[in-house]
Structure formats: C-alpha cells, structure tokens
Design a protein around this motif. Structure first.
Motif, mmCIF file in Angstrom:
data_model
loop_
_atom_site.group_PDB
_atom_site.id
_atom_site.type_symbol
_atom_site.label_atom_id
_atom_site.label_comp_id
_atom_site.label_asym_id
_atom_site.label_seq_id
_atom_site.Cartn_x
_atom_site.Cartn_y
_atom_site.Cartn_z
ATOM 1 N N ASP A 130 0.825 -1.204 0.000
ATOM 2 C CA ASP A 130 0.000 0.000 0.000
ATOM 3 C C ASP A 130 0.861 1.257 0.000
ATOM 4 O O ASP A 130 0.549 2.245 -0.667
ATOM 5 C CB ASP A 130 -0.913 0.016 1.226
ATOM 6 N N THR A 131 1.954 1.215 0.774
ATOM 7 C CA THR A 131 2.839 2.373 0.838
ATOM 8 C C THR A 131 3.472 2.650 -0.519
ATOM 9 O O THR A 131 3.579 3.806 -0.951
ATOM 10 C CB THR A 131 3.946 2.139 1.891
ATOM 11 N N GLU A 132 3.893 1.594 -1.202
ATOM 12 C CA GLU A 132 4.476 1.770 -2.534
ATOM 13 C C GLU A 132 3.441 2.342 -3.498
ATOM 14 O O GLU A 132 3.752 3.202 -4.328
ATOM 15 C CB GLU A 132 5.000 0.422 -3.051
ATOM 16 N N LEU A 133 2.198 1.861 -3.387
ATOM 17 C CA LEU A 133 1.133 2.376 -4.253
ATOM 18 C C LEU A 133 0.882 3.844 -3.969
ATOM 19 O O LEU A 133 0.683 4.651 -4.881
ATOM 20 C CB LEU A 133 -0.146 1.566 -4.045
ATOM 21 N N ALA A 134 0.902 4.216 -2.687
ATOM 22 C CA ALA A 134 0.673 5.610 -2.319
ATOM 23 C C ALA A 134 1.783 6.505 -2.867
ATOM 24 O O ALA A 134 1.532 7.622 -3.322
ATOM 25 C CB ALA A 134 0.595 5.749 -0.798
ATOM 26 N N ARG A 135 3.010 6.012 -2.835
ATOM 27 C CA ARG A 135 4.115 6.791 -3.391
ATOM 28 C C ARG A 135 3.951 6.972 -4.894
ATOM 29 O O ARG A 135 4.233 8.049 -5.432
ATOM 30 C CB ARG A 135 5.440 6.086 -3.090
ATOM 31 N N ALA A 136 3.508 5.915 -5.553
ATOM 32 C CA ALA A 136 3.269 6.027 -6.993
ATOM 33 C C ALA A 136 2.152 7.022 -7.272
ATOM 34 O O ALA A 136 2.226 7.817 -8.222
ATOM 35 C CB ALA A 136 2.911 4.655 -7.565
ATOM 36 N N ALA A 202 -9.729 -2.982 2.682
ATOM 37 C CA ALA A 202 -9.422 -3.054 4.107
ATOM 38 C C ALA A 202 -8.389 -2.043 4.557
ATOM 39 O O ALA A 202 -8.449 -1.510 5.653
ATOM 40 C CB ALA A 202 -8.952 -4.458 4.461
ATOM 41 N N HIS A 203 -7.408 -1.771 3.700
ATOM 42 C CA HIS A 203 -6.338 -0.855 4.093
ATOM 43 C C HIS A 203 -6.498 0.519 3.453
ATOM 44 O O HIS A 203 -5.537 1.281 3.354
ATOM 45 C CB HIS A 203 -4.976 -1.440 3.700
ATOM 46 N N GLY A 204 -7.706 0.823 3.026
ATOM 47 C CA GLY A 204 -7.914 2.096 2.340
ATOM 48 C C GLY A 204 -7.563 3.304 3.174
ATOM 49 O O GLY A 204 -7.002 4.277 2.667
ATOM 50 N N GLU A 205 -7.877 3.251 4.469
ATOM 51 C CA GLU A 205 -7.612 4.408 5.325
ATOM 52 C C GLU A 205 -6.112 4.642 5.474
ATOM 53 O O GLU A 205 -5.642 5.784 5.391
ATOM 54 C CB GLU A 205 -8.241 4.211 6.698
ATOM 55 N N GLU A 206 -5.339 3.536 5.683
ATOM 56 C CA GLU A 206 -3.888 3.686 5.786
ATOM 57 C C GLU A 206 -3.289 4.215 4.489
ATOM 58 O O GLU A 206 -2.380 5.047 4.487
ATOM 59 C CB GLU A 206 -3.243 2.340 6.147
ATOM 60 N N LEU A 207 -3.834 3.704 3.372
ATOM 61 C CA LEU A 207 -3.337 4.121 2.068
ATOM 62 C C LEU A 207 -3.629 5.592 1.814
ATOM 63 O O LEU A 207 -2.773 6.338 1.322
ATOM 64 C CB LEU A 207 -4.002 3.262 0.984
#
Length: 282
Positions: A130-136, A202-207
């Motif tokens: 998720d973190t990598e996706l957010a950076r992208a 499920a991890h949408g908020e963190e993302l």
C-alpha cells in the motif's frame, strides 16, 4: 491432535461443516478446522433433548454475531482468543469432558497463535504494498499538478473542479484570484484522490493517509495544503484532517508551519491554525 466428532446430516450440510477455500492460509485453515470440530460438540439445553443448536444460538452463547461465527469457521477471519476459549469451554461442557473434544486448550491456543502471527505477517506485507502504491500515486499527482500549473487547460480544469458542490470557505484576506483558483484546484485533486483510495478496501484508510502525507509534505505548498485541510473539513473527513495537522506540524519547517497557519486563519479555520502551531512546538 484434532479429531472430528459428530457427523453430517443425510443430504444436508450442517452449519458446523463450512467449506474452507483453497486460498485460506495454512494457519487460519488449521484454526478453522479446530473450531469446526469444537462446534460439533455444542448442544442445546438437555431439557430440549440435547439437540445441536442453530448457528445463531451458538453465536449468542459465545457472545459474537452469527456472521462472525460463520467467517471464523470458514477461516476468513481470525477470532479473538476470548472467543476461541469460550467455544472450547462450551464444547467441553456439552461433551462432558475435555478428553472428548479431541484437542487440549494448550494445543488450541498454539493453533490460534500461529494463525494470528500469520495474519499480522500478511498485513505487514499488504501495508508495504500500500505504501508503494501511495508513493506512486503521489508521483503521478505531482506530475499532474505541475502540468496543470503550467498550461491553460490545467487552469480550465481547476476552474471546473472549483465549481463542484461543497465549496471551500472564502478567505477573509484578498488574494490574487488566479492564484486562489490554482491553490483550491490542487487541494481538490488531492482530496478527491484521498476519497478514492479510502474505498479500495481493508487498508484504504492507511493508504489514503500515506498519500496525504506524501503530497502535503512533498508536493503541495503550505497554502495548497491549507486548502486541502479545508476541503477535508468541508467533506467531514475529520480524522484525516486531524492526522494531517499532526503530520504537518511535526515534520515541516517552522516557516512552512507559520505560512499554513496564516492561510488557515484566513480561511476561517482559526482552531486548526492553533492546532497546527501546537503540533509544531509540542
């Protein structure tokens, strides 16, 4: 060692005999099998003939919901240890002895511990992705904002965005109209992307929080970040707004913090302006 007890009804699958999908991880599968075995020992009150309870009756006895119990038996979720121990105690009581349920409490707790460790490991791997996706996402948004600021088409797109519902507060101080449109448009793009990410699962908020951190600290100016915060408040995304205040006040240089505090005050968000200053010095 877990041993199966009870049996299936002829031509009909009992609620305790859940199908466990092939993609369920081994730790969760082992726990689900053990829970199914224990559930087969459950009985109604002896006055009712000692018949097996319905799934709803069993869930009520374990102080959980029927849907949650079903997911536990399918291996879709790992229950709290308190639920596992409650099921074990009920099964032992109804079977007449712990020796008749095919597993000791210690063995059951070990199976649960492995499933829980497996769940945490998979969650960490998912959050890393998720973190990598957010950076992208942040990189893509940075390029979009740069192009939008340098082209007439970008300005027109921002004006269209500005005309959407839920308008942002109008600052008290006079500001260059074109610059305000640019700041507001960038903020709305970020807010829209954050909303989209929150719906991913499920991890949408963190993302969403990761993207918010990336864009507001690395991409947007303090004024644009102030408009982003105002947009989150207008859309009642208060938890994200509070997180943004904490992150920005803690991580950004003092001059940027002063600039965003001034912009927030001009937007009528005096409480947020004070909060971000307190975060910077706290």
């Amino acid at each position: 060692m877990v041993q199966h007890g009870g049996g299936k009804g002829k031509g009909r699958r009992l609620w305790t005999d859940k199908v466990i999908r092939r993609d369920v991880p081994p730790g969760r599968k082992a726990l689900a099998v053990a829970l199914q075995v224990l559930a087969r020992h459950l009985k109604k009150d002896p006055k009712e003939g000692g018949k097996p309870p319905t799934q709803k009756e069993a869930a009520n006895r374990l102080i959980t919901s029927e849907s949650s119990l079903s997911r536990f038996l399918q291996g879709r979720y790992v229950p709290d240890l308190s639920v596992v121990n409650a099921l074990y105690a009920a099964a032992c009581a109804d079977a007449g002895s712990p020796d008749r349920v095919g597993v000791t409490r210690g063995e059951l707790n070990e199976v649960h511990a492995r499933a829980e460790a497996e769940r945490r490991c998979r969650r960490c791997a998912s959050l890393s992705k998720d973190t990598e996706l957010a950076r992208a996402e942040a990189d893509a948004l940075r390029r979009q904002l740069k192009e939008a600021k340098n082209t007439k088409a970008g300005l027109q797109a921002r004006l269209i965005t500005l005309s959407r519902p839920t308008p942002l507060p109008v600052p008290r101080r006079r500001r260059d109209r074109q610059r305000m449109t640019r700041d507001t448009g960038a903020a709305r793009q970020v807010a829209q992307r954050v909303r989209d990410l929150q719906n991913l699962g499920a991890h949408g908020e963190e993302l969403a929080l990761t993207l918010l951190r990336q864009t507001t600290t690395e991409v947007l100016s303090p004024v644009e970040t102030a408009f982003t915060l105002a947009s989150l408040r207008a859309e009642e995304q208060h938890q994200l707004a509070d997180n943004l205040i904490h992150i920005y006040g803690r991580d950004q240089p003092d001059q940027d913090v002063m600039n965003i505090a001034l912009a927030l005050h001009e937007l009528g968000l005096a409480a947020d302006a004070g909060a971000i200053l307190r975060s910077a010095v706290g």
